[in-house]
Design a protein around this motif. Structure first.
Motif, PDB file in Angstrom:
ATOM      1  N   ARG A  98       0.725  -1.194   0.154  1.00 45.01           N
ATOM      2  CA  ARG A  98       0.008   0.130  -0.026  1.00 45.01           C
ATOM      3  C   ARG A  98       0.991   1.199  -0.042  1.00 45.01           C
ATOM      4  O   ARG A  98       2.034   1.367   0.607  1.00 45.01           O
ATOM      5  CB  ARG A  98      -0.949   0.001   1.315  1.00 45.01           C
ATOM      6  CG  ARG A  98      -2.259  -1.058   1.154  1.00 45.01           C
ATOM      7  CD  ARG A  98      -3.267  -0.404   1.962  1.00 45.01           C
ATOM      8  NE  ARG A  98      -2.536  -0.002   3.243  1.00 45.01           N
ATOM      9  CZ  ARG A  98      -3.007  -0.966   4.397  1.00 45.01           C
ATOM     10  NH1 ARG A  98      -3.278  -1.975   4.040  1.00 45.01           N
ATOM     11  NH2 ARG A  98      -2.395  -0.547   5.382  1.00 45.01           N
ATOM     12  N   GLU A 131       0.617   4.213   1.404  1.00 39.57           N
ATOM     13  CA  GLU A 131       0.981   4.777   2.426  1.00 39.57           C
ATOM     14  C   GLU A 131       2.108   4.124   3.597  1.00 39.57           C
ATOM     15  O   GLU A 131       2.926   4.793   4.031  1.00 39.57           O
ATOM     16  CB  GLU A 131      -0.024   5.129   3.722  1.00 39.57           C
ATOM     17  CG  GLU A 131      -0.679   3.835   4.302  1.00 39.57           C
ATOM     18  CD  GLU A 131      -1.864   3.049   3.433  1.00 39.57           C
ATOM     19  OE1 GLU A 131      -1.817   3.533   2.180  1.00 39.57           O
ATOM     20  OE2 GLU A 131      -2.427   2.273   4.429  1.00 39.57           O
ATOM     21  N   ARG A 132       2.200   2.817   3.286  1.00 37.09           N
ATOM     22  CA  ARG A 132       3.148   2.143   3.927  1.00 37.09           C
ATOM     23  C   ARG A 132       4.536   2.304   3.036  1.00 37.09           C
ATOM     24  O   ARG A 132       5.673   2.661   3.686  1.00 37.09           O
ATOM     25  CB  ARG A 132       3.015   0.710   3.817  1.00 37.09           C
ATOM     26  CG  ARG A 132       1.955   0.323   4.714  1.00 37.09           C
ATOM     27  CD  ARG A 132       1.616  -1.291   4.900  1.00 37.09           C
ATOM     28  NE  ARG A 132       0.848  -1.445   5.799  1.00 37.09           N
ATOM     29  CZ  ARG A 132       0.683  -2.110   7.075  1.00 37.09           C
ATOM     30  NH1 ARG A 132       1.990  -2.844   7.463  1.00 37.09           N
ATOM     31  NH2 ARG A 132      -0.144  -2.237   7.763  1.00 37.09           N
ATOM     32  N   ALA A 137       6.026   5.678   4.255  1.00 34.35           N
ATOM     33  CA  ALA A 137       6.825   5.611   5.393  1.00 34.35           C
ATOM     34  C   ALA A 137       8.094   5.045   5.347  1.00 34.35           C
ATOM     35  O   ALA A 137       9.220   5.564   5.565  1.00 34.35           O
ATOM     36  CB  ALA A 137       6.102   4.801   6.586  1.00 34.35           C
ATOM     37  N   VAL A 138       8.297   3.796   4.346  1.00 43.15           N
ATOM     38  CA  VAL A 138       9.796   3.282   4.275  1.00 43.15           C
ATOM     39  C   VAL A 138      10.418   4.263   3.475  1.00 43.15           C
ATOM     40  O   VAL A 138      11.582   4.474   3.740  1.00 43.15           O
ATOM     41  CB  VAL A 138       9.467   1.988   3.690  1.00 43.15           C
ATOM     42  CG1 VAL A 138      10.641   1.324   3.249  1.00 43.15           C
ATOM     43  CG2 VAL A 138       8.486   1.050   4.462  1.00 43.15           C
ATOM     44  N   MET A 182      11.310   7.539   5.512  1.00 40.96           N
ATOM     45  CA  MET A 182      12.000   7.317   6.791  1.00 40.96           C
ATOM     46  C   MET A 182      13.217   6.548   6.894  1.00 40.96           C
ATOM     47  O   MET A 182      14.276   6.342   7.744  1.00 40.96           O
ATOM     48  CB  MET A 182      10.902   6.990   8.069  1.00 40.96           C
ATOM     49  CG  MET A 182       9.942   7.829   8.156  1.00 40.96           C
ATOM     50  SD  MET A 182       9.288   7.483   9.785  1.00 40.96           S
ATOM     51  CE  MET A 182       7.480   7.611   9.226  1.00 40.96           C
TER      52      MET A 182
END
Lengths: 300, 187
Positions: free
Chosen positions: A270, A272-273, A276-277, A280
Motif C-alpha cells: 500500500r 502509505e506504507r 513511510a519506508v 524514513m
C-alpha cells in the motif's frame, strides 16, 4: 561518447519501444490468456471495440491523460542510449527523463478523474500519493548517478562507467532506482493505482483504444524505466566481446526480467506504507549514498 | 527564423491557456490549463538557450500542479470540487486591477532602455544566469533555502496532532499506540 543520430532514429524509436513493451506484456501475461497470441488478440479486440462513456465525464481531460501516458514514456526514451547512440543526448538528459516521468503523474490523475467515476478517481489519487512516496529517494538516486559522472548528460554517465559500473559502488541508489521504476509504472507491488481492490482503479472505466493506450503506456513506461537503469547504473553499452547495442539489449532484458520476477514474488504494497519506508528509511540511505559518492568525486 | 516563430507561438499559447484558467468551469480543467501555460513557458525558456532551467520548470511545475489538483479540489469553495463552478470572484474589480497592471507592465516594457547585446552568448547560459543573479551570495541563498525547508518541516511537526511525539512522548519511549493514520514506521 554518445553520438548524434540521424532522423531515422526518431522515426524508429516509437515502433521499437512498442514492440519491446508488447513483448514484455506477452511474457508477463497471466497463464491461460494465450501468451503472445492472446495478448495480440486482446489488443485487436480493444482496438475495434466501441468506447463506453460515462455520465458527465470530462472527455477532454480523460483523452489528454490517456494519450499523455505513452507520450511521456516515448519522450523519456529519447535520452536513452542504444549502445552508445541516443535519439538526443541532451546536456540535461537525466533531468529530462525525470521531467517526462513526472508527466505520468498528471496522466494517471487525469485518466482517473476524467470518467466521473469514484473508483477511477480513487486510483488517480492513489498514484499521486505513490508518486510523493517514491519521488524523493528516486531523485536522490538519479542525482547520485549524475554526481558520479559529474554530468547530467546520459552519454557522459555511460562514459564514466567504462571501468566500474555505478551499480557496484552505488548499490543503494541502484536498488532505490529499481523500486521507483516499479512505482512509476505502477507495476507489481505498486499496482494499487490500478489495483483490483478498486475494480481496476484509474483504468476501470477505460475501454477500446483508450484502454490500449493507457495500459500499453504503462508497459512502455516500465520498459523505458528499466532501459534507463542500464546507462545510469549498469554501464550502458560497455562490455566485452559483444557490440554496444547488444549489451544494451541484454542488460535491459535482464532488468525487465528482474522486475517481472519481483512482481510474481512480492505482495502488493500500500502506498502509505511505502511512503513511510521511502521517507524514513530510503531517503536517509540515499542521502548517505550521495554523500559517499560526493566524497569520492571530490577526492579524485 | 523558425525558432522565432516557435517561441512566439509558445508565448501565445502560454497566454491563451493562462486566460483559459479563468474561463473554464472546473477546478481540474483550471489546474491543467495552468500546467499547459507553464509548460509553454518552459518551452520558451528552453528556446532562449536555458535548457536546464526549462526542463527543471517542466519537472517542478508538473509535480506541483498534480499536487495542487489534490489540494484545490479538496479545499476550495465547492466542497466536492466536482461540479461546474466559476473560477472568478469580484469580476469587475479584478478586471480593473488586471487591466491597470497590464498597462503598467506594457509601459515598462516599452519605456525601459534595454541593453544592446554585446559579445557572444555564453557557452553555458544557465551558469552565467545563476552567477549574475546570485553571484557571491550563492552560499547565503543555499543556507536560506535549508533554513526555509527546516522551518516548513518543523511547522508541520508542530501542527500535526496525534503524531509520533504526541503519542509516545518526546523521547519516543512511552507506550505504543496506533496512530490516526496508517503507515507509521516505528510508531
Amino acid at each position: 561518447m554518445a553520438e548524434a543520430t540521424s532522423l531515422w532514429a526518431v522515426v524508429a524509436l516509437p515502433p521499437v519501444l512498442v514492440v519491446a513493451a508488447a513483448t514484455v506484456a506477452a511474457v508477463d501475461a497471466r497463464p491461460g490468456t494465450g501468451g503472445v497470441a492472446g495478448t495480440g488478440r486482446e489488443v485487436l479486440r480493444l482496438l475495434v471495440q466501441q468506447r463506453r462513456s460515462t455520465n458527465a465525464s470530462d472527455r477532454l481531460l480523460l483523452r489528454g491523460g490517456v494519450i499523455l501516458l505513452p507520450m511521456a514514456a516515448l519522450l523519456a526514451a529519447a535520452v536513452v542510449p542504444f549502445g552508445f547512440t541516443s535519439v538526443s543526448d541532451l546536456p540535461d538528459g537525466v533531468v529530462w527523463f525525470n521531467a517526462m516521468e513526472a508527466l505520468a503523474w498528471a496522466a494517471v490523475w487525469l485518466t482517473g478523474w476524467g470518467p466521473n467515476s469514484a473508483l477511477s478517481m480513487i486510483g488517480g489519487y492513489r498514484f499521486l500519493a505513490q508518486g510523493l512516496a517514491y519521488e524523493i529517494p528516486h531523485m536522490l538516486a538519479l542525482t547520485t548517478a549524475a554526481l558520479g559522472a559529474e554530468s547530467l548528460r546520459v552519454g557522459a554517465i555511460v562514459d564514466a562507467q567504462a571501468g566500474l559500473w555505478f551499480a557496484l559502488w552505488m548499490p543503494v541508489s541502484f536498488v532505490v532506482y529499481l523500486a521507483s521504476a516499479l512505482a512509476m509504472a505502477f507495476w507489481g507491488p505498486f499496482d494499487q493505482p490500478v489495483g483490483s481492490d478498486a475494480a481496476g482503479g484509474a483504468g476501470v472505466e477505460l475501454s477500446g483504444v483508450d484502454r490500449v493506450l493507457f495500459l500499453g503506456g504503462r508497459r512502455l513506461l516500465l520498459t523505458v524505466a528499466a532501459a534507463v537503469s542500464v546507462p545510469l547504473f549498469l554501464g550502458g553499452g560497455h562490455g566485452p566481446l559483444l557490440p554496444g547495442w547488444a549489451w544494451t539489449l541484454v542488460k535491459t532484458a535482464a532488468v525487465v526480467a528482474l522486475l517481472l520476477w519481483v512482481r510474481r514474488r512480492l505482495p502488493v504494497l500500500r502506498m502509505e506504507r511505502w511512503t513511510a519506508v521511502s521517507w524514513m528509511v530510503l531517503t536517509p540511505l540515499a542521502i548517505a549514498q550521495a554523500l559517499l559518492v560526493a566524497l569520492v568525486v571530490l577526492g579524485r | 527564423m523558425l525558432s522565432a516563430v516557435v517561441l512566439h507561438a509558445l508565448a501565445a499559447l502560454a497566454v491563451a491557456s493562462g486566460v483559459l484558467v479563468f474561463v473554464v468551469d472546473s477546478m481540474a480543467r483550471a489546474t491543467f490549463s495552468l500546467l499547459t501555460s507553464l509548460l509553454c513557458v518552459a518551452g520558451v525558456v528552453i528556446g532562449l538557450g536555458l535548457d536546464y532551467l526549462g526542463v527543471v520548470t517542466v519537472l517542478m511545475m508538473t509535480i506541483e500542479m498534480a499536487v495542487m489538483a489534490v489540494f484545490m479540489i479538496m479545499y476550495m469553495m465547492n466542497p466536492a470540487g466536482l461540479m461546474p463552478m466559476t473560477m472568478v470572484h469580484n469580476t469587475r474589480g479584478s478586471a480593473v486591477l488586471c487591466g491597470l497592471l497590464f498597462v503598467l507592465l506594457v509601459t515598462g516594457v516599452l519605456l525601459i532602455p534595454w541593453p544592446e547585446p554585446r559579445g557572444r552568448p555564453p557557452r553555458d547560459a544557465t551558469r552565467e544566469l545563476g552567477m549574475s543573479l546570485m553571484g557571491p551570495q550563492m552560499l547565503t541563498m543555499m543556507t536560506l533555502g535549508m533554513a526555509l525547508f527546516a522551518t516548513i518541516v518543523s511547522g508541520v511537526v508542530l501542527a500535526v496532532r496525534g503524531g509520533r511525539y504526541d503519542r509516545r512522548g518526546d523521547g519516543l519511549d512511552a507506550g505504543r499506540e496506533p496512530g490516526p493514520s496508517r503507515g507509521d514506521v516505528g510508531g
